[in-house]
Write a protein that holds these residues in place. Sequence first.
Motif, PDB file in Angstrom:
ATOM      1  N   UNK A  64       0.808  -1.235  -0.266  1.00 45.44           N
ATOM      2  CA  UNK A  64       0.373   0.269  -0.267  1.00 45.44           C
ATOM      3  C   UNK A  64       1.253   1.681  -0.400  1.00 45.44           C
ATOM      4  N   UNK A  65       0.421   2.615  -0.214  1.00 46.21           N
ATOM      5  CA  UNK A  65       1.045   3.554  -0.148  1.00 46.21           C
ATOM      6  C   UNK A  65       1.990   3.589   1.109  1.00 46.21           C
ATOM      7  N   UNK A  66       2.893   4.492   1.069  1.00 52.72           N
ATOM      8  CA  UNK A  66       3.611   4.503   2.673  1.00 52.72           C
ATOM      9  C   UNK A  66       2.617   5.107   3.635  1.00 52.72           C
ATOM     10  N   UNK A  67       1.725   6.047   3.379  1.00 56.95           N
ATOM     11  CA  UNK A  67       0.801   6.928   4.051  1.00 56.95           C
ATOM     12  C   UNK A  67       0.209   6.037   4.730  1.00 56.95           C
ATOM     13  N   UNK A  68      -0.477   5.052   3.753  1.00 55.21           N
ATOM     14  CA  UNK A  68      -1.947   4.391   4.537  1.00 55.21           C
ATOM     15  C   UNK A  68      -0.884   3.452   5.683  1.00 55.21           C
ATOM     16  N   UNK A  69      -0.052   3.162   5.509  1.00 50.54           N
ATOM     17  CA  UNK A  69       1.003   1.627   5.878  1.00 50.54           C
ATOM     18  C   UNK A  69       1.143   2.084   7.515  1.00 50.54           C
ATOM     19  N   UNK A  70       0.786   3.881   7.225  1.00 48.38           N
ATOM     20  CA  UNK A  70       1.763   4.489   8.321  1.00 48.38           C
ATOM     21  C   UNK A  70       0.296   4.688   9.735  1.00 48.38           C
ATOM     22  N   UNK A  71      -0.937   5.011   8.866  1.00 46.45           N
ATOM     23  CA  UNK A  71      -1.810   5.098   9.727  1.00 46.45           C
ATOM     24  C   UNK A  71      -2.900   3.616   9.473  1.00 46.45           C
ATOM     25  N   UNK A  72      -1.980   2.539   8.934  1.00 46.40           N
ATOM     26  CA  UNK A  72      -2.630   1.666   9.365  1.00 46.40           C
ATOM     27  C   UNK A  72      -1.673   0.591  10.673  1.00 46.40           C
ATOM     28  N   UNK A  73      -0.442   1.182  10.553  1.00 49.55           N
ATOM     29  CA  UNK A  73      -0.002   0.635  11.814  1.00 49.55           C
ATOM     30  C   UNK A  73       0.406   1.220  12.728  1.00 49.55           C
ATOM     31  N   UNK A  74       0.038   2.862  12.968  1.00 50.36           N
ATOM     32  CA  UNK A  74      -0.758   3.636  14.383  1.00 50.36           C
ATOM     33  C   UNK A  74      -2.230   3.464  14.571  1.00 50.36           C
ATOM     34  N   UNK A  75      -2.660   2.954  14.263  1.00 48.50           N
ATOM     35  CA  UNK A  75      -4.268   3.016  14.226  1.00 48.50           C
ATOM     36  C   UNK A  75      -5.219   1.732  14.740  1.00 48.50           C
ATOM     37  N   UNK A  76      -4.655   1.025  13.923  1.00 50.61           N
ATOM     38  CA  UNK A  76      -5.507  -0.240  13.905  1.00 50.61           C
ATOM     39  C   UNK A  76      -4.230  -1.650  14.987  1.00 50.61           C
TER      40      UNK A  76
END
Length: 165
Positions: A55-67
Motif C-alpha cells: 500500500x502507499x506509505x501514508x496508508x501503511x503508517x495510518x494502519x500501523x498507528x491506529x489499528x
Amino acid sequence: MKRWLSIDELIALSLPGLPSERSALSRKANKENWEKRKRDTGKRGVTYEYLITSLPTHSQAVLTQTTDIVEPEPSNVLSQDSQKVLLQRMLGSLTEDEAEALNQVLVRKGVEFILLLLNDVNLQLLQLSSEEKERALRLITQIREGASSDSEGKELSNPAHKQAS
C-alpha cells in the motif's frame, strides 16, 4: 494480526488517500502493482487480498498507528518480492522522458564501472584480501593527514615491521 487485506476490508478502514469505491480502489491497486494473492471465498469470482507493505506509505503508517490489524515488518530489510514491486512502482511512475534519461545514466555509469574494472591497478586492488584493503585504507588516511617523512613512510609501507616493534 493480518498482513493481507481485501478491497472490502480496505474500504471499511477508510484510509486517507485511498478511494472509497471498490472499482476505483481495485484500479489503483492494479496501476500501482500492489502485491496480491487470491483468496478462496467459496463464491463465484475472484477475491484478492493485498499485502499491507504494498500500500502507499501514508496508508501503511495510518494502519500501523491506529489499528492492531497490521503486524509490522520483522526487520527493515525488504523481501526480494517487495523490492521488485517497489522498483516496478518507482519505474512505473516515471514519464517516458524520465525513463529514457534514467536508462542513459544507467548505461553510462555501467560502462564507466566496467572501464574502471579493466584498469590494472583497480583489478589489483579488488583482488586484495580484506586485511590488505584495511591496511591500504589506513595508509591512505595517514598519508592524507601529512605523514610524509622518510622514516614514517618506511614504517607505513611495511605495517608488519611497525607491528613487530
